[in-house]
Write an enzyme that holds these catalytic residues in place. Structure first.
Site, mmCIF file in Angstrom:
data_model
loop_
_atom_site.group_PDB
_atom_site.id
_atom_site.type_symbol
_atom_site.label_atom_id
_atom_site.label_comp_id
_atom_site.label_asym_id
_atom_site.label_seq_id
_atom_site.Cartn_x
_atom_site.Cartn_y
_atom_site.Cartn_z
ATOM 1 N N ASP A 57 -11.925 -9.319 1.432
ATOM 2 C CA ASP A 57 -11.510 -9.310 0.182
ATOM 3 C C ASP A 57 -12.129 -8.293 -0.681
ATOM 4 O OD1 ASP A 57 -11.000 -9.519 -2.844
ATOM 5 O OD2 ASP A 57 -11.743 -11.488 -3.060
ATOM 6 N N LYS A 108 -8.540 -3.392 -11.169
ATOM 7 C CA LYS A 108 -9.907 -3.432 -11.028
ATOM 8 C C LYS A 108 -10.010 -2.026 -10.523
ATOM 9 C CE LYS A 108 -10.818 -8.158 -10.087
ATOM 10 N NZ LYS A 108 -11.193 -8.835 -11.160
ATOM 11 N N GLN A 136 -13.664 -5.882 -5.271
ATOM 12 C CA GLN A 136 -14.822 -5.377 -5.917
ATOM 13 C C GLN A 136 -15.565 -4.257 -5.202
ATOM 14 O OE1 GLN A 136 -15.539 -6.159 -8.996
ATOM 15 N NE2 GLN A 136 -14.763 -7.872 -9.231
ATOM 16 N N CYS A 142 -15.069 -17.446 -11.621
ATOM 17 C CA CYS A 142 -14.250 -17.857 -10.782
ATOM 18 C C CYS A 142 -14.953 -18.106 -9.428
ATOM 19 C CB CYS A 142 -13.140 -17.260 -10.541
ATOM 20 S SG CYS A 142 -11.993 -16.922 -11.870
ATOM 21 N N HIS A 158 -14.931 -15.822 -4.245
ATOM 22 C CA HIS A 158 -13.947 -15.957 -5.543
ATOM 23 C C HIS A 158 -13.251 -16.992 -5.105
ATOM 24 C CE1 HIS A 158 -10.898 -14.934 -8.562
ATOM 25 N NE2 HIS A 158 -11.836 -14.295 -9.129
HETATM 26 C C1 LIG Z 1 -13.912 -10.928 -5.546
HETATM 27 C C2 LIG Z 1 -12.654 -11.072 -6.115
HETATM 28 N N1 LIG Z 1 -11.512 -11.655 -5.335
HETATM 29 C C3 LIG Z 1 -10.424 -11.632 -5.905
HETATM 30 C C4 LIG Z 1 -10.410 -11.573 -7.244
HETATM 31 C C5 LIG Z 1 -8.845 -11.666 -7.905
HETATM 32 O O1 LIG Z 1 -8.181 -10.904 -8.245
HETATM 33 P P1 LIG Z 1 -6.634 -10.864 -9.121
HETATM 34 O O2 LIG Z 1 -6.994 -11.608 -10.163
HETATM 35 O O3 LIG Z 1 -6.630 -9.360 -9.417
HETATM 36 O O4 LIG Z 1 -5.781 -11.407 -8.096
HETATM 37 C C6 LIG Z 1 -11.173 -11.070 -8.207
HETATM 38 C C7 LIG Z 1 -11.100 -10.947 -9.448
HETATM 39 O O5 LIG Z 1 -11.877 -11.377 -10.258
HETATM 40 C C8 LIG Z 1 -12.568 -10.770 -7.506
HETATM 41 O O6 LIG Z 1 -13.536 -10.634 -8.316
#
Ligand SMILES: Cc1ncc(COP(=O)(O)O)c(C=O)c1O
Length: 406
Positions: free
Chosen positions: A197, A223, A200, A363, A119
């Site tokens: 990270d 999430k 998900q 993203c 992401h």
């Molecule tokens: C894999 C992953 N990492 C990071 C994020 C970023 O999350 P946040 O916008 O809550 O910081 C997302 C959000 O879609 C994501 O899917």
């Protein structure tokens, strides 16, 4: 079949009472169970006070609820409360590591390894760090099944220049579940730090931060059936102790004089200013909700839904599925493209029937380039997703093909 019919547990999501709503966008943000909405409202209505400062009973009560929620959040993923830092979201948690750890540990000639499926939140901070320091970004390729190669990782690590390996636990586009414990072990053996990270992963499967063993593990509350405005960074104590503060100001200090400041102990050293108090309490309730369902059962349910979706979608000849072909290698989401229609058109037409899916680059623009597509449509699942929801998606795709097909 929803998980409730498998577990006999009551899944009460007020928003899903809206007639005909089929919510297949939980990877963007989860819907909130009534217990979480009630916890947020109850705190604000009956227990609200700032934390870490008041001595009157209402403030002491707020303190206790805040501390208990942090402990519950930490315990949910096998972490220690002192090593569980509350941030604004996963993006801020990664930036905390990039600025605080990165400023002391990365310089010209060093390397940082990412996968091609990250992401933007786990790309841009490292890209910026490399641009500022002269370090090099190295990309672990994803193959046609959405998997990374551990041999390529070992090849990158071999020259001893890698300072950080930052990898998503579950890809938000491909759905791939990465072998994060193995990646962490190989990186550590080569002297590199690791950040996983888990945005998900955490609400969808059992996650044991201690067993994975990463130096840093991040995830995001909204999430995970919690509210927006709260993210979590778990860090190993010795790393966090050695790092300078990220943001500075109130709450993160021990003493301040006209000349100098000493910093608070963990986790407060990294929590400048008033934290998201009600949101932390509500996230505590959210993880309690998942724990009560059982993380294994949640995973079983979402894997079954994913298998059902993969089976139904691969019968549509105009449709190409991205990522692993087996549900057991995936989290609860499926991204796809249709030959005859742009993902935004697909999402718009599905939306006319209240089928909510996400369309776009999610993203992950570098990954889109690698896949050779501008965008995909993504259906993503949660504990409330039923086979009927997938049937509604497939029926909607039939209408898209009627409109746009030859
Ligand atoms: C894999 C992953 N990492 C990071 C994020 C970023 O999350 P946040 O916008 O809550 O910081 C997302 C959000 O879609 C994501 O899917």
């Amino acid at each position: 079949m929803a998980i409730a019919t498998q577990t006999a547990l009551d899944l009460d999501f007020p928003i899903l009472e809206q007639e005909g709503l089929v919510y297949l966008d939980s990877a963007a943000t989860s819907q909130k169970p009534r217990v979480v909405i009630d916890a947020l409202g109850d705190f604000l209505a009956h227990h609200n006070a700032n934390v870490h400062r008041g001595v009157y009973p209402l403030a002491v009560d707020a303190d206790q609820r805040f501390n208990a929620a942090r402990a519950q959040i930490a315990q949910f993923v096998g972490a220690e409360p002192a090593e569980t830092i509350i941030t604004k979201n996963a993006t801020e948690a990664i930036n905390l590591v990039r600025y605080s750890w990165g400023s002391q540990n990365v310089g010209a000639g060093d390397a940082i390894i990412l996968t091609e499926a990250e992401h933007h939140s786990n790309i841009v901070p490292w890209q910026q760090l490399c641009a500022q320091t002269g370090a090099e970004l190295r990309w672990l390729e994803v193959d046609h099944e959405g998997m990374v190669s551990l041999e390529q990782l070992d090849g990158f690590l071999a020259d001893g220049r890698t300072k950080m390996v930052a990898v998503t636990h579950v890809s938000n586009v491909l759905g791939t579940i990465n072998p994060v414990a193995e990646i962490v072990a190989r990186a550590r053996a080569a002297g590199a730090a690791t950040l996983i990270d888990g945005s998900q992963a955490v609400p969808h499967m059992p996650v044991d931060v201690a067993a994975i063993g990463a130096d840093f593990y991040v995830w995001t509350g909204h999430k995970a059936y919690g509210p927006t405005g709260i993210g979590i960074l778990h860090g190993r104590r010795e790393m966090l102790e050695a790092m300078p503060p990220f943001l500075t100001g109130g709450d993160m200090i021990k003493t301040v004089s006209f000349d100098d400041t000493t910093f608070n102990e963990l986790p407060f050293k990294f929590e400048a200013g008033t934290p998201p108090i009600a949101e932390t309490v509500a996230l505590g309730t959210a993880v309690g909700f998942i724990a009560e369902l059982g993380t294994e059962r949640v995973r079983d349910h979402e894997q079954a839904i994913t298998a059902y979706a993969l089976d139904a979608l691969c019968r549509i000849p105009e449709l190409t599925i991205q990522g692993p072909s087996e549900a057991e290698q995936r989290g609860g989401l499926v991204s796809f493209t249709l030959d005859c229609a742009h993902p935004h058109d697909v999402a718009e037409i599905l939306g006319r029937d209240q089928v909510c899916v996400r369309a776009g680059h999610h993203c992950t623009q570098p990954l889109m380039k690698k896949l050779g597509v501008g965008a995909t449509t993504r259906a993503s699942f949660a504990v409330h997703t039923s086979t009927e929801d997938i049937d509604a998606l497939v029926a909607g795709l039939g209408r898209v093909i009627e409109i746009f097909g030859d």
